[in-house]
Write an enzyme that holds these catalytic residues in place. Structure first.
Site, mmCIF file in Angstrom:
data_model
loop_
_atom_site.group_PDB
_atom_site.id
_atom_site.type_symbol
_atom_site.label_atom_id
_atom_site.label_comp_id
_atom_site.label_asym_id
_atom_site.label_seq_id
_atom_site.Cartn_x
_atom_site.Cartn_y
_atom_site.Cartn_z
ATOM 1 N N PRO A 1 -6.004 40.601 28.284
ATOM 2 C CA PRO A 1 -5.501 42.035 28.727
ATOM 3 C C PRO A 1 -4.314 41.975 29.599
ATOM 4 O O PRO A 1 -3.513 42.760 29.377
ATOM 5 C CB PRO A 1 -6.911 42.618 29.235
ATOM 6 N N GLY B 1 0.562 38.391 28.663
ATOM 7 C CA GLY B 1 1.095 38.532 27.341
ATOM 8 C C GLY B 1 2.148 37.438 27.108
ATOM 9 O O GLY B 1 1.862 36.256 27.113
ATOM 10 N N GLU C 1 3.202 27.071 15.757
ATOM 11 C CA GLU C 1 2.953 28.393 15.403
ATOM 12 C C GLU C 1 4.271 29.019 14.893
ATOM 13 O O GLU C 1 4.099 30.235 14.075
ATOM 14 C CB GLU C 1 2.361 29.246 16.549
ATOM 15 N N ARG C 2 5.399 28.792 15.548
ATOM 16 C CA ARG C 2 6.815 29.680 15.309
ATOM 17 C C ARG C 2 7.532 28.919 14.040
ATOM 18 O O ARG C 2 8.437 29.385 13.814
ATOM 19 C CB ARG C 2 7.551 29.506 16.494
HETATM 20 C C1 LIG Z 1 -0.594 41.581 15.057
HETATM 21 C C2 LIG Z 1 -0.550 40.644 16.352
HETATM 22 C C3 LIG Z 1 -1.387 39.553 16.263
HETATM 23 C C4 LIG Z 1 -1.561 38.847 17.514
HETATM 24 N N1 LIG Z 1 -2.411 37.576 17.146
HETATM 25 C C5 LIG Z 1 -2.603 36.880 18.496
HETATM 26 C C6 LIG Z 1 -3.565 35.940 18.247
HETATM 27 O O1 LIG Z 1 -4.227 35.719 17.274
HETATM 28 N N2 LIG Z 1 -3.849 35.206 19.698
HETATM 29 C C7 LIG Z 1 -3.070 35.484 20.752
HETATM 30 O O2 LIG Z 1 -3.421 34.690 21.835
HETATM 31 N N3 LIG Z 1 -2.390 36.338 20.698
HETATM 32 C C8 LIG Z 1 -1.953 37.200 19.740
HETATM 33 N N4 LIG Z 1 -1.188 38.353 19.806
HETATM 34 C C9 LIG Z 1 -0.561 38.539 20.924
HETATM 35 C C10 LIG Z 1 0.899 37.981 20.984
HETATM 36 O O3 LIG Z 1 0.981 36.842 21.246
HETATM 37 C C11 LIG Z 1 1.470 39.097 22.310
HETATM 38 O O4 LIG Z 1 1.656 40.438 21.953
HETATM 39 C C12 LIG Z 1 2.979 38.500 23.006
HETATM 40 O O5 LIG Z 1 2.772 37.302 23.508
HETATM 41 C C13 LIG Z 1 3.516 39.598 23.867
HETATM 42 O O6 LIG Z 1 2.531 39.863 24.884
HETATM 43 P P1 LIG Z 1 2.204 41.505 25.150
HETATM 44 O O7 LIG Z 1 1.801 42.050 23.877
HETATM 45 O O8 LIG Z 1 1.184 41.507 26.326
HETATM 46 O O9 LIG Z 1 3.545 42.026 25.713
HETATM 47 P P2 LIG Z 1 4.135 41.845 27.091
HETATM 48 O O10 LIG Z 1 4.212 40.415 27.407
HETATM 49 O O11 LIG Z 1 3.621 42.882 28.193
HETATM 50 O O12 LIG Z 1 5.588 42.264 26.775
HETATM 51 C C14 LIG Z 1 5.979 43.641 26.580
HETATM 52 C C15 LIG Z 1 7.560 43.675 26.389
HETATM 53 O O13 LIG Z 1 7.963 43.246 27.483
HETATM 54 C C16 LIG Z 1 8.917 42.377 27.432
HETATM 55 N N5 LIG Z 1 8.971 41.126 28.333
HETATM 56 C C17 LIG Z 1 7.994 40.536 28.796
HETATM 57 N N6 LIG Z 1 8.365 39.530 29.606
HETATM 58 C C18 LIG Z 1 9.640 39.671 29.516
HETATM 59 C C19 LIG Z 1 10.818 38.728 30.156
HETATM 60 N N7 LIG Z 1 10.509 38.052 31.102
HETATM 61 N N8 LIG Z 1 11.921 39.150 30.060
HETATM 62 C C20 LIG Z 1 12.379 40.165 29.112
HETATM 63 N N9 LIG Z 1 11.492 41.022 28.566
HETATM 64 C C21 LIG Z 1 9.953 40.705 28.800
HETATM 65 C C22 LIG Z 1 8.344 41.892 26.115
HETATM 66 O O14 LIG Z 1 9.428 41.043 25.241
HETATM 67 C C23 LIG Z 1 8.036 43.059 25.250
HETATM 68 O O15 LIG Z 1 9.130 43.610 24.752
HETATM 69 C C24 LIG Z 1 -1.013 39.138 18.608
HETATM 70 C C25 LIG Z 1 -0.163 40.066 18.932
HETATM 71 C C26 LIG Z 1 0.183 41.067 17.699
HETATM 72 C C27 LIG Z 1 0.970 42.092 17.907
#
Ligand SMILES: Cc1cc2nc3c(=O)[nH]c(=O)nc-3n(C[C@H](O)[C@H](O)[C@H](O)COP(=O)(O)OP(=O)(O)OC[C@H]3O[C@@H](n4cnc5c(N)ncnc54)[C@H](O)[C@@H]3O)c2cc1C
Lengths: 361, 379
Positions: B134, B137, B248-249
């Site tokens: 939570p 990310g 993964e990527r």
């Molecule tokens: C459909 C889906 C499936 C997923 N499946 C998995 C899974 O199976 N397992 C798992 O572990 N995760 C999973 N994820 C999570 C995914 O890895 C995260 O959504 C991703 O890493 C981004 O984290 P966040 O969503 O918390 O966004 P945040 O990290 O909060 O970012 C929000 C925004 O801020 C930007 N941001 C953050 N840090 C910076 C920085 N340093 N500089 C500039 N911009 C920044 C981001 O690019 C983004 O635009 C999934 C996500 C989706 C949408």
């Protein structure tokens, strides 16, 4: 990359470093023929690299030609390297003998009127425009369409009227006025390739030059971003700048790999869609790369004094020449759609050099 | 040095393999076993995965002793691109095949390899990715799920979220903090294999924009992991997770998610010459991405690290996936609707609803560009 090529590349880079200083490139843009550069290239075997061995060449192919043209362009080499390499290759395919020290190629569109002469020669009349480097060339290969297919006509521009013109990068793009110009049978050769494929090969060489110039733009931009300090730190530390430059690296990498794959099979008309793709991608990326580079360079990049324009003006010129991205995308798209929903995927797989050659019409 | 992609050709042997996969898929399609869908690599269909497993299309690159067929990454590339191009429902085994299995093969104990890999390859054992939380990310090193050393194992507490198909999977590879963050935040992290059927796991599915319960939240409440559940060594989690992310990527699903939409677009554009140029532009980008991706598969075959190349392909590929529906809607107008009889309207609707996820999951665009910038010496 094979050993011949690695060796050529090393020599080439060294001599370009020496012979393509900003001063020399600018003097060429002002209209001077850079003889020391061309002589150095000749000594390294570059212009004749694609001529057959029996015409004193190295017998290399278009993949190597594109590779060399890319390196030359990465130094903004003010010389018809791409043109001479393609001309020598085409003449080698069609006729096999030596061509000229400096040569160029032009698709002699519908503007050329031909009359047959006794003895197999032809007389050509017409006004041709935008021929690269014609004023310095010993031979221009005109690619003509006649009833039986395509024909190469070797024309010596010295025997015709040339009107000097230049592109946005001040490279010669001359007019040629043919008034019943005699081309003897020995200067005519049937080409075992359709005219439209030669047009694609010209585009391939331009795409190679674009990739070379883009590579230098990115390198220069990275360098500048690390040197220029604002707000107490190099501008490279700003994320907005980092992400723009990362995008440049992506664009160049994508254009580069498609270029190399297209060049690897460029002799084969069945593989033409990959060449169309290469030029479409390179032309589109050229504009994006130039735009980002200038944004990062600030006002300094907007001056004649700064090197950047030696590359960005070439990109702006080359992206239009031999078909811009709209031209090739349209052909590619029409062909893709013609495959229909079921045929689309097998066609895509077939385009790659390791695939079965796809349908091209 | 600018990143470049070594041009790579698929070996001759992949032709037979490709023909086999196409035969199989045509059989499945004519039996009506699936409907081609965009984003099919998250569509969970355990029975379909078992049929793929039976044909040897899962875990292909692993040694035969672990249920694989010792194939090259280029062979695997051909199989997975065919599956994606046909919009086949490959979501059940996708993560286990793409990253978890490889992670176990490289870092797991012999026991785990023998116990898990053959079942994954058979299409009977599915995995989730336990990275995000939570509050965690993009900044993955800040994970808060904790592992506390106890006799014979580890007591784990914390919450993972967005776990794709986690509520349908058997296991998770989870990144857990096993010692408090020190100066170097990358230390003190450990990867565990979590058995989702054991006590101490609470799972709640989450619906995405397309009303698909694609992912879930997983809460650990005194979950007991055994020492043998640790991947690699305790404290090595960061190196491991970096390896996992590169896998993964690295694949073609990062630009093929929309392919079924492109097929429908072509169907509708046959009588629309004005659309050809724009379609050509998208096809050109797709061809480039495919060459780049084949090159990445070639790197994997040679054992080279694909981190940077994978970041490039994923960033460009997911941008392509986001642009395609935006272009499609302008060249062939439609009022997109999920479940529409017209394949184009339906695919467009699904693609628009899924598009936001493409440039987030597996590392956001911004994170990927940061990786590239670092390589270029900008930070
Ligand atoms: C459909 C889906 C499936 C997923 N499946 C998995 C899974 O199976 N397992 C798992 O572990 N995760 C999973 N994820 C999570 C995914 O890895 C995260 O959504 C991703 O890493 C981004 O984290 P966040 O969503 O918390 O966004 P945040 O990290 O909060 O970012 C929000 C925004 O801020 C930007 N941001 C953050 N840090 C910076 C920085 N340093 N500089 C500039 N911009 C920044 C981001 O690019 C983004 O635009 C999934 C996500 C989706 C949408």
């Amino acid at each position: 990359m094979n050993e011949t090529l690695t060796a050529i590349a090393a020599t080439l880079r060294g001599l370009l470093e020496q012979h393509c200083t900003d001063k020399i490139v600018k003097s060429a843009e002002a209209g001077v023929w850079c003889e020391p550069l061309w002589t150095a290239l000749e000594n390294a075997g570059v212009p004749l690299a694609t001529a057959p061995e029996r015409a004193d060449g190295l017998g290399l192919g278009l993949a190597e030609a594109a590779f060399i043209a890319r390196i030359a362009a990465s130094h903004a080499a003010p010389a018809p390297v791409a043109e001479t390499l393609l001309a020598n290759w085409l003449w080698g395919q069609a006729q096999g003998g030596p061509l000229a020290r400096v040569a160029s190629v032009h698709i002699g569109d519908s503007h050329v009127h031909q009359t047959l002469k006794t003895g197999g020669g032809r007389s050509l009349t017409g006004v041709l425009n935008g021929i690269p480097w014609a004023r310095h060339a010993g031979a221009v290969l005109l690619v003509l369409d006649d009833d039986e297919g395509s024909l190469l006509a070797r024309v010596d521009p010295k025997g015709a009227r040339t009107t000097p013109r230049a592109n946005l990068a001040d490279e010669p793009r001359d007019g040629l006025i043919l008034e019943a110009a005699e081309v003897t049978a020995g200067n005519l050769a049937r080409l075992p390739l359709p005219v439209e494929h030669v047009a694609a090969q010209l585009a391939l060489m331009r795409a190679a030059q674009i990739v070379g110039a883009m590579e230098t733009c990115v390198t220069l931009t990275i360098q500048y971003a690390n040197e220029r300090v604002q707000f107490g730190k190099p501008i490279a530390r700003f994320q907005a700048i980092q992400h723009q430059i990362a995008l440049m690296a992506e664009l160049v990498a994508a254009s580069g790999v498609v270029l190399e794959q297209a060049a690897a099979t460029a002799a084969d008309p069945a593989r033409a869609p990959l060449i169309w793709t290469a030029k479409a991608l390179a032309s589109e990326a050229a504009g994006q790369i130039a735009a980002i580079a200038h944004q990062v360079y600030g006002a300094m990049g907007f001056t004649r004094e700064c090197r950047l324009h030696l590359f960005t003006r070439r990109l702006w010129a080359w992206r239009e020449e031999c078909g811009n991205e709209n031209h090739w995308n349209e052909k590619l798209g029409a062909l893709a759609v013609r495959q229909g929903p079921e045929g689309l995927w097998p066609w895509i797989v077939g385009i790659s050099p390791s695939g079965d050659a796809p349908a091209t019409s | 040095m600018l990143p470049t992609f070594e041009p790579t050709s698929l070996p001759e042997s992949t032709r037979t393999l490709r023909a086999e996969v196409r035969d199989f898929l045509e059989g499945e399609l004519s039996a009506g076993s699936f409907v081609p869908r965009p984003n099919s690599w998250t569509v969970f269909d355990a029975a379909f995965s078992r049929r793929l497993g039976a044909r040897g299309y899962i875990g292909m690159t692993w040694p035969t002793e672990y249920g694989g067929r010792g194939a090259s990454s280029l062979d695997r590339f051909v199989v997975i691109e065919e599956l994606l191009a046909h919009g086949a429902p490959v979501g059940a085994h996708w993560i286990a095949d793409r990253q978890s299995g490889g992670q176990i093969l490289k870092f797991g104990s012999e026991d785990k390899k023998r116990a898990l890999l053959p079942r994954i390859a058979a299409g009977e054992c599915f995995f989730g990715i336990g990275m995000s939380e939570p509050d965690v990310g993009s900044d993955l090193a800040s994970v808060r799920s904790r592992g506390e050393k106890v006799d014979g194992g580890w007591k784990i507490n914390g919450t993972k979220v967005w776990t794709t198909n986690g509520h349908r999977a058997h296991y998770l590879i989870a990144l857990i903090r096993t010692s408090p963050p020190a100066q170097n935040r990358h230390q003190g992290l450990t990867q565990f294999i979590i058995d989702l059927r054991r006590p101490g796991v609470r799972i709640s599915p989450i619906e995405n924009l397309a009303k698909h319960d694609e992912f879930c939240e997983i809460v650990f409440e005194d979950y007991m992991a055994e020492d043998g559940d640790v991947l690699g060594a305790v404290g090595q989690g960061w190196q491991l997770v970096t390896h996992e992310l590169a896998q993964e990527r690295s694949g073609p699903e990062r630009f093929m998610s929309d392919f079924p939409l492109l097929i429908e677009l072509v169907r509708r554009a046959m009588s629309k010459p004005a659309a050809h140029r724009d379609i050509g532009r998208m096809v050109a980008r797709l061809l480039a991405l495919r060459e780049m991706s084949i090159s990445v598969a070639g790197m994997l075959t040679r054992g080279a690290s694909p981190d940077l190349a994978a970041a490039l392909v994923k960033d460009m590929g997911t941008q392509f996936e986001r642009d395609l529906p935006e272009l499609a809607r302008l060249v062939v107008a439609s009022e997109p609707r999920v479940g529409a009889e017209d394949g184009y309207d339906d695919s467009l609707a699904r693609t628009i609803l899924y598009a936001p996820s493409f440039t987030l999951r597996g590392g956001t665009r911004e994170v990927l560009r940061g990786i590239i910038a670092k390589h270029l010496g900008l930070r």
